[in-house]
Design a protein around this motif. Sequence first.
Motif, PDB file in Angstrom:
ATOM      1  N   ILE A  72      41.582  32.284  87.503  1.00  0.00           N
ATOM      2  CA  ILE A  72      40.939  33.437  86.853  1.00  0.00           C
ATOM      3  C   ILE A  72      41.981  34.358  86.200  1.00  0.00           C
ATOM      4  O   ILE A  72      41.847  34.690  85.018  1.00  0.00           O
ATOM      5  CB  ILE A  72      40.011  34.193  87.842  1.00  0.00           C
ATOM      6  CG1 ILE A  72      38.820  33.295  88.193  1.00  0.00           C
ATOM      7  CG2 ILE A  72      39.530  35.516  87.252  1.00  0.00           C
ATOM      8  CD1 ILE A  72      37.892  33.839  89.258  1.00  0.00           C
ATOM      9  N   PRO A  73      43.047  34.771  86.915  1.00  0.00           N
ATOM     10  CA  PRO A  73      44.027  35.629  86.233  1.00  0.00           C
ATOM     11  C   PRO A  73      44.666  34.965  85.019  1.00  0.00           C
ATOM     12  O   PRO A  73      44.883  35.600  84.001  1.00  0.00           O
ATOM     13  CB  PRO A  73      45.079  35.894  87.325  1.00  0.00           C
ATOM     14  CG  PRO A  73      44.384  35.678  88.602  1.00  0.00           C
ATOM     15  CD  PRO A  73      43.381  34.593  88.337  1.00  0.00           C
ATOM     16  N   ARG A  74      44.929  33.653  85.122  1.00  0.00           N
ATOM     17  CA  ARG A  74      45.548  32.950  83.988  1.00  0.00           C
ATOM     18  C   ARG A  74      44.603  32.926  82.787  1.00  0.00           C
ATOM     19  O   ARG A  74      45.021  33.151  81.650  1.00  0.00           O
ATOM     20  CB  ARG A  74      45.908  31.521  84.424  1.00  0.00           C
ATOM     21  CG  ARG A  74      46.617  30.713  83.344  1.00  0.00           C
ATOM     22  CD  ARG A  74      47.118  29.403  83.885  1.00  0.00           C
ATOM     23  NE  ARG A  74      47.772  28.631  82.831  1.00  0.00           N
ATOM     24  CZ  ARG A  74      48.528  27.570  83.057  1.00  0.00           C
ATOM     25  NH1 ARG A  74      48.735  27.156  84.273  1.00  0.00           N
ATOM     26  NH2 ARG A  74      49.095  26.913  82.059  1.00  0.00           N
ATOM     27  N   MET A  75      43.317  32.669  83.058  1.00  0.00           N
ATOM     28  CA  MET A  75      42.338  32.618  81.980  1.00  0.00           C
ATOM     29  C   MET A  75      42.191  34.012  81.337  1.00  0.00           C
ATOM     30  O   MET A  75      42.204  34.149  80.112  1.00  0.00           O
ATOM     31  CB  MET A  75      41.000  32.135  82.558  1.00  0.00           C
ATOM     32  CG  MET A  75      39.884  31.956  81.569  1.00  0.00           C
ATOM     33  SD  MET A  75      38.875  33.413  81.466  1.00  0.00           S
ATOM     34  CE  MET A  75      38.024  33.363  83.012  1.00  0.00           C
ATOM     35  N   GLN A 133      46.170  42.832  89.912  1.00  0.00           N
ATOM     36  CA  GLN A 133      46.695  43.514  88.722  1.00  0.00           C
ATOM     37  C   GLN A 133      45.701  43.489  87.558  1.00  0.00           C
ATOM     38  O   GLN A 133      45.844  44.263  86.607  1.00  0.00           O
ATOM     39  CB  GLN A 133      48.011  42.850  88.273  1.00  0.00           C
ATOM     40  CG  GLN A 133      49.185  43.154  89.191  1.00  0.00           C
ATOM     41  CD  GLN A 133      50.397  42.287  88.882  1.00  0.00           C
ATOM     42  OE1 GLN A 133      50.273  41.176  88.392  1.00  0.00           O
ATOM     43  NE2 GLN A 133      51.571  42.800  89.176  1.00  0.00           N
ATOM     44  N   LEU A 134      44.701  42.603  87.649  1.00  0.00           N
ATOM     45  CA  LEU A 134      43.773  42.450  86.526  1.00  0.00           C
ATOM     46  C   LEU A 134      43.039  43.733  86.136  1.00  0.00           C
ATOM     47  O   LEU A 134      42.949  44.044  84.949  1.00  0.00           O
ATOM     48  CB  LEU A 134      42.749  41.346  86.818  1.00  0.00           C
ATOM     49  CG  LEU A 134      43.204  39.913  86.531  1.00  0.00           C
ATOM     50  CD1 LEU A 134      42.098  38.929  86.875  1.00  0.00           C
ATOM     51  CD2 LEU A 134      43.608  39.735  85.073  1.00  0.00           C
ATOM     52  N   THR A 136      41.753  47.412  81.999  1.00  0.00           N
ATOM     53  CA  THR A 136      41.450  48.804  81.623  1.00  0.00           C
ATOM     54  C   THR A 136      42.288  49.212  80.405  1.00  0.00           C
ATOM     55  O   THR A 136      41.762  49.748  79.416  1.00  0.00           O
ATOM     56  CB  THR A 136      41.739  49.753  82.809  1.00  0.00           C
ATOM     57  OG1 THR A 136      41.046  49.260  83.943  1.00  0.00           O
ATOM     58  CG2 THR A 136      41.320  51.171  82.512  1.00  0.00           C
ATOM     59  N   LEU A 137      43.606  48.952  80.482  1.00  0.00           N
ATOM     60  CA  LEU A 137      44.479  49.318  79.362  1.00  0.00           C
ATOM     61  C   LEU A 137      44.089  48.563  78.093  1.00  0.00           C
ATOM     62  O   LEU A 137      44.105  49.117  76.991  1.00  0.00           O
ATOM     63  CB  LEU A 137      45.948  49.025  79.712  1.00  0.00           C
ATOM     64  CG  LEU A 137      46.582  49.936  80.765  1.00  0.00           C
ATOM     65  CD1 LEU A 137      47.962  49.426  81.171  1.00  0.00           C
ATOM     66  CD2 LEU A 137      46.700  51.366  80.240  1.00  0.00           C
TER      67      LEU A 137
END
Lengths: 331, 348
Positions: free
Chosen positions: A59-62, A193-194, A199-200
């Motif tokens: 999921i984080p990589r995607m 960290q996602l 958000t940013l």
Amino acid sequence: MKDRSLRLIVICLLGLLPIAMYVHLMSGQIELSYSSYWKAIFDFNNKDTYQVLIREFRIPRMMMALVAGAGLSLAGMLMQTLFKNPLAGPYVLGINSGASLLIAVSMMTGIQLFQSNFGLIGTALIGAMGAGFLMMFVAQRLKSQISLLLVGLMFGSFTAALVSMIESKAGAESLKSFTMWSMGSLQQVTFEQLPIILTLFILSIASVFLLVKPLNVLVLGEKSASMLGIHIQRTRFLILGITALLAGLITAFCGPIAFVGMAIPNLTRMLFRTSNHAALIWGNVLIGGLFLLGIDSIIQLLEGQLSIPLNAFTSLIGAPFVVFLLMRKIK
Amino acid sequence: MIFLVLLLCACQTGKRTEKSTQKSIANYCRYSKYLSIKDSLGGYVVLIQHPDSKHRYYHLFIAQPTKRLSVLSSTHIGMLSALHQENAIVGISDLRFVFSPLVRNRTLAKQIVQLDQAQSEQTISVDKLLESKTEYVVYSAFSGSFSNEERLRKLGIQCIPDYDWREESALGKAEWVLLFGALTGKMQEAKHLFSTIEKAFQKEKIKLSSVHQPERMISGNVTGDFWYAPAGDSYMSQLYRESGFHYIYQHVKGTGSLAYSMEKIMKDGQQVQIWMNPGFPTRSAILGANPKAKYLPFFSNARIYCYTHNSNKYWELSALRPDWLLADFHAILTNNEGKKRYFYQEVR
């Protein structure tokens, strides 16, 4: 192009996005069940290897492929509009190089600008911002678009030389860490960290949408834009700020990724055939995201037979595209 | 005799030519694939085969020992140090990567020049090389070639390739110490040293064969998007196998590195009990470089070992001392905390 056609293209791209995300999630080496995906998101058990794989790796990589592709394309579009140059982009204009230089200083000299967990983002941001303002200062004094690109490339070479000098004096451990970072990877981001990254990223996109009017007018030239009531200095500052935020955020977490920020905005413009930035923003976000999702899916599918670093793959595709654009421009 | 004279003429130019063999004279090297040293007219004829081409050879005739050598790899320093020939070194690559205390001191005292602080053989300073009055430069050709070779030869400096790092057997690698013995006039000492290493290596192998419960082991770490690990036919993998480890990729073909995704490592690493060479001296340093390492099934359960507590010592001496490597592996396999370790320490 008519608004209806543009809307249709955007809808098609929006339809492709979940498919690309699904393909990316399924491109890994191990076959995983849908129930594992469900549990990994809503009922996570950190003892289950498959759930860990999904939640912490896939999921984080995607998400990072999506954010990096979309963010760099958007940053490239902003640079191209600001400098009125289709060959501009965060990589070509040295924005990434500025971020890389400060990260090299931070990692290898012990001079850390920030101490928090997100120190790397802050450092990359300042580097990207500094390079952006330097380029803007130079752009005001240069008439030729090609000259500006050459200055950007020279700045890139200059920072690369500085990084080499720092490397030659660095300790073995810090040198190793920097080398690992500079190879670029979408895998470094963790699930925790996602939220801050997303958000940013969303804030940046929302800010760009607020700039649609000034961006559309800037295409006419700064003089005309000024006469039409656009506050040029403030617009420039905002554009550079958003570009630095996007490029810095992505460079900090993924390392340098070449050519996406230059190639995708041009591709979008070719496809959309409009100077309306409301459409171009959608186009860049979607095409950029789809592009990097696709590239990273291919990398994952080829694993085992061929190991291609992300940055090498984007350069393989991006460099010939730059040559193509230059040749079109010369004609 | 005429043939011998012709051969020596060719040797003195140091050029790569087609192989010419001298079957009557015994080769000092028995294990190396690429190095051959023979006695000739009171000196030595050295023949070095290029690892990537069976038809490319480097010939050299060493008539007189040298006292002025520049060496571009840590391994070369280790071999010269083992022969107590540190004083013959006049040029090194970069002091940051030197373990030998004597070489360090001599470098700090400006008796040895640093030729290349940019970490590439291709960028060594020719000015400094000339200033050091070097007679021979020993290089590794990690990037395939040594671009300065022709230029330096014109300046009267002989360049010798050292392909020890391409050897696939541990003793073949260590046997390159004979080259430094021939160069410095310490051939007898080099032969004696190699014979000692050979015996100790065989002794350690016998000891290791008595370890009956091989533990599942993984090697390497993540760099960028990939986990790099030694392929099944590589030097390191063979050494693991000879040591009795059950290295999980020992049957994967190839002599170089394997590049796998973290996913594959997560899957294959389920029963791993030992993790070798993560490249960092502490678990927190491993996590610092790759926060996701904490999810590896073997990160918290397996015993982790690395040489990074003193990397320079490892790179300088491990090629020459495979017996020490095996002794360390024996201590690791038997989990013998009290046994002396030469290179490897537990990563905590």
